[in-house]
Design a protein around this motif. Structure first.
Motif, PDB file in Angstrom:
ATOM      1  N   SER A   1     158.819  33.260 -20.972  1.00  0.00           N
ATOM      2  CA  SER A   1     159.138  33.742 -22.310  1.00  0.00           C
ATOM      3  C   SER A   1     158.235  33.108 -23.366  1.00  0.00           C
ATOM      4  O   SER A   1     157.753  33.791 -24.281  1.00  0.00           O
ATOM      5  CB  SER A   1     160.608  33.446 -22.654  1.00  0.00           C
ATOM      6  N   VAL A   2     157.976  31.802 -23.242  1.00  0.00           N
ATOM      7  CA  VAL A   2     157.123  31.110 -24.205  1.00  0.00           C
ATOM      8  C   VAL A   2     155.699  31.652 -24.160  1.00  0.00           C
ATOM      9  O   VAL A   2     155.061  31.852 -25.209  1.00  0.00           O
ATOM     10  CB  VAL A   2     157.143  29.583 -23.938  1.00  0.00           C
ATOM     11  N   VAL A   3     155.189  31.902 -22.960  1.00  0.00           N
ATOM     12  CA  VAL A   3     153.836  32.461 -22.830  1.00  0.00           C
ATOM     13  C   VAL A   3     153.757  33.816 -23.547  1.00  0.00           C
ATOM     14  O   VAL A   3     152.803  34.086 -24.298  1.00  0.00           O
ATOM     15  CB  VAL A   3     153.452  32.631 -21.350  1.00  0.00           C
ATOM     16  N   GLY A   4     154.767  34.667 -23.348  1.00  0.00           N
ATOM     17  CA  GLY A   4     154.769  35.970 -23.995  1.00  0.00           C
ATOM     18  C   GLY A   4     154.856  35.871 -25.505  1.00  0.00           C
ATOM     19  O   GLY A   4     154.150  36.597 -26.229  1.00  0.00           O
ATOM     20  N   LEU A   5     155.691  34.976 -26.008  1.00  0.00           N
ATOM     21  CA  LEU A   5     155.834  34.816 -27.459  1.00  0.00           C
ATOM     22  C   LEU A   5     154.547  34.287 -28.083  1.00  0.00           C
ATOM     23  O   LEU A   5     154.151  34.734 -29.176  1.00  0.00           O
ATOM     24  CB  LEU A   5     156.999  33.875 -27.766  1.00  0.00           C
ATOM     25  N   CYS A   6     153.881  33.361 -27.414  1.00  0.00           N
ATOM     26  CA  CYS A   6     152.604  32.844 -27.924  1.00  0.00           C
ATOM     27  C   CYS A   6     151.544  33.945 -27.967  1.00  0.00           C
ATOM     28  O   CYS A   6     150.774  34.053 -28.928  1.00  0.00           O
ATOM     29  CB  CYS A   6     152.125  31.680 -27.058  1.00  0.00           C
ATOM     30  N   ALA A   7     151.503  34.775 -26.911  1.00  0.00           N
ATOM     31  CA  ALA A   7     150.535  35.876 -26.874  1.00  0.00           C
ATOM     32  C   ALA A   7     150.841  36.904 -27.962  1.00  0.00           C
ATOM     33  O   ALA A   7     149.927  37.438 -28.609  1.00  0.00           O
ATOM     34  CB  ALA A   7     150.551  36.531 -25.499  1.00  0.00           C
ATOM     35  N   LEU A   8     152.127  37.180 -28.184  1.00  0.00           N
ATOM     36  CA  LEU A   8     152.512  38.119 -29.241  1.00  0.00           C
ATOM     37  C   LEU A   8     152.109  37.580 -30.605  1.00  0.00           C
ATOM     38  O   LEU A   8     151.591  38.325 -31.453  1.00  0.00           O
ATOM     39  CB  LEU A   8     154.017  38.362 -29.189  1.00  0.00           C
ATOM     40  N   PHE A   9     152.307  36.289 -30.839  1.00  0.00           N
ATOM     41  CA  PHE A   9     151.913  35.674 -32.107  1.00  0.00           C
ATOM     42  C   PHE A   9     150.407  35.790 -32.307  1.00  0.00           C
ATOM     43  O   PHE A   9     149.927  36.118 -33.406  1.00  0.00           O
ATOM     44  CB  PHE A   9     152.345  34.207 -32.122  1.00  0.00           C
ATOM     45  N   ALA A  10     149.639  35.528 -31.242  1.00  0.00           N
ATOM     46  CA  ALA A  10     148.182  35.636 -31.331  1.00  0.00           C
ATOM     47  C   ALA A  10     147.752  37.070 -31.641  1.00  0.00           C
ATOM     48  O   ALA A  10     146.809  37.303 -32.405  1.00  0.00           O
ATOM     49  CB  ALA A  10     147.535  35.157 -30.027  1.00  0.00           C
ATOM     50  N   ALA A  11     148.462  38.049 -31.056  1.00  0.00           N
ATOM     51  CA  ALA A  11     148.144  39.453 -31.316  1.00  0.00           C
ATOM     52  C   ALA A  11     148.414  39.818 -32.774  1.00  0.00           C
ATOM     53  O   ALA A  11     147.624  40.538 -33.405  1.00  0.00           O
ATOM     54  CB  ALA A  11     148.954  40.354 -30.383  1.00  0.00           C
ATOM     55  N   VAL A  12     149.517  39.328 -33.312  1.00  0.00           N
ATOM     56  CA  VAL A  12     149.845  39.599 -34.718  1.00  0.00           C
ATOM     57  C   VAL A  12     148.789  39.000 -35.640  1.00  0.00           C
ATOM     58  O   VAL A  12     148.283  39.667 -36.558  1.00  0.00           O
ATOM     59  CB  VAL A  12     151.246  39.054 -35.067  1.00  0.00           C
ATOM     60  N   VAL A  13     148.429  37.748 -35.397  1.00  0.00           N
ATOM     61  CA  VAL A  13     147.424  37.075 -36.224  1.00  0.00           C
ATOM     62  C   VAL A  13     146.075  37.779 -36.103  1.00  0.00           C
ATOM     63  O   VAL A  13     145.390  38.025 -37.110  1.00  0.00           O
ATOM     64  CB  VAL A  13     147.297  35.595 -35.819  1.00  0.00           C
ATOM     65  N   GLY A  14     145.683  38.117 -34.880  1.00  0.00           N
ATOM     66  CA  GLY A  14     144.399  38.782 -34.686  1.00  0.00           C
ATOM     67  C   GLY A  14     144.330  40.141 -35.348  1.00  0.00           C
ATOM     68  O   GLY A  14     143.322  40.491 -35.973  1.00  0.00           O
ATOM     69  N   PHE A  15     145.416  40.907 -35.246  1.00  0.00           N
ATOM     70  CA  PHE A  15     145.425  42.252 -35.822  1.00  0.00           C
ATOM     71  C   PHE A  15     145.411  42.207 -37.350  1.00  0.00           C
ATOM     72  O   PHE A  15     144.851  43.093 -37.997  1.00  0.00           O
ATOM     73  CB  PHE A  15     146.643  43.023 -35.328  1.00  0.00           C
ATOM     74  N   ARG A  16     146.004  41.190 -37.925  1.00  0.00           N
ATOM     75  CA  ARG A  16     145.993  41.068 -39.390  1.00  0.00           C
ATOM     76  C   ARG A  16     144.572  40.887 -39.924  1.00  0.00           C
ATOM     77  O   ARG A  16     144.290  41.273 -41.069  1.00  0.00           O
ATOM     78  CB  ARG A  16     146.870  39.892 -39.816  1.00  0.00           C
ATOM     79  N   HIS A  17     143.706  40.316 -39.119  1.00  0.00           N
ATOM     80  CA  HIS A  17     142.339  40.043 -39.562  1.00  0.00           C
ATOM     81  C   HIS A  17     141.311  40.996 -38.946  1.00  0.00           C
ATOM     82  O   HIS A  17     140.104  40.834 -39.186  1.00  0.00           O
ATOM     83  CB  HIS A  17     141.961  38.602 -39.230  1.00  0.00           C
ATOM     84  N   LEU A  18     141.770  41.956 -38.183  1.00  0.00           N
ATOM     85  CA  LEU A  18     140.846  42.870 -37.510  1.00  0.00           C
ATOM     86  C   LEU A  18     140.288  43.889 -38.505  1.00  0.00           C
ATOM     87  O   LEU A  18     141.028  44.520 -39.268  1.00  0.00           O
ATOM     88  CB  LEU A  18     141.558  43.622 -36.380  1.00  0.00           C
TER      89      LEU A  18
END
Length: 262
Positions: A242-259
């Motif tokens: 679960s922690v791995v998935g939440l960290c990846a989701l957070f990274a996706a949100v941050v990355g998409f905000r700056h894409l």
């Protein structure tokens, strides 16, 4: 509006999801139906003992003639996760980076939705696809109780849920790479490479001594690589997945905000 992107993505993926689910259902039914013919065989167990490294490479541990060994060797340690990853990594690369490359993501970004909400809806579509595949396999394995396959309802559900989280994790990792780079090919390559390395580390760690310390960084180890099919999935396993998935989701949100969208 908040659920519309999830619905549209699921509609677009309906054909591929149906294909994966039908194929896995057929394969799982064949596996459970064949078990009675091999449950008293000792030749397969002897073959595994004679070449433990090759057996470990395919995720085979313990006695293949036992219920847990049979399901692990023929379904949960290899083929089921592979099909799950084909589904989730493919969608993870296509849902952001792929849509950015074909120009449709820019149109989505004009909707009255925050970019973070767009990523969460894509993640929800990913979870629904992975969950559908997981339920199909669990149901087919439970049908195996009619073929002398001694499995418990809770055990099947728990390990199928672990494979669901495994697929979700790698799908979200791939989505994050796509959000950070905007390149579908890069997302698929990185996601697939990490998944392959994770599988090899988890599979070979029991027989390759210098790899054993690295097994704890393998997502496969926490899902199906530590005897979960026979011994059950622990709360710690679920927590790591679960922690791995939440960290990846957070990274996706941050990355998409700056894409920078096309």
């Amino acid at each position: 509006m908040r659920a519309e992107l999830t619905r549209l993505d699921l509609s677009a993926r309906r054909r591929s999801l149906s294909g994966y689910s039908a194929g896995m259902a057929l394969y799982a039914l064949v596996v459970v139906a064949l078990y009675p013919a091999f449950k008293h065989s000792t030749s397969l167990d002897n073959l595994i003992k004679s070449d433990s490294t090759a057996a470990a490479l395919f995720g085979v541990t313990g006695k293949i003639s036992s219920t847990g060994g049979w399901l692990n060797a023929n379904l949960y340690a290899n083929f089921f996760p592979l099909v799950m990853l084909l589904l989730t990594v493919g969608y993870g690369a296509a849902c952001l980076a792929g849509q950015d490359e074909d120009g449709t993501l820019g149109l989505i970004a004009t909707l009255p939705l925050r970019r973070g909400a767009v990523v969460v809806q894509k993640a929800a579509a990913l979870a629904l696809q992975a969950g559908t595949l997981g339920v199909v396999v669990a149901v087919c394995v439970l049908i195996g109780r009619s073929f002398d396959l001694r499995v418990s309802f809770g055990g099947v559900v728990s390990v199928s849920a672990a494979v669901f989280l495994l697929g979700l994790d790698f799908g979200l990792v791939t989505m994050a790479v796509g959000a950070l780079t905007g390149k579908k090919g890069t997302a698929i390559g990185v996601g697939a490479a990490i998944a392959a390395a994770s599988y090899l580390v988890s599979s070979l760690a029991p027989v390759v001594s210098w790899l054993r310390p690295a097994r704890y960084v393998s997502v496969f180890y926490w899902a199906v690589g530590n005897g979960q099919v026979s011994g059950g999935v622990s709360a710690g396993d679920y927590a790591v997945l679960s922690v791995v998935g939440l960290c990846a989701l957070f990274a996706a949100v941050v990355g998409f905000r700056h894409l920078d969208l096309h």
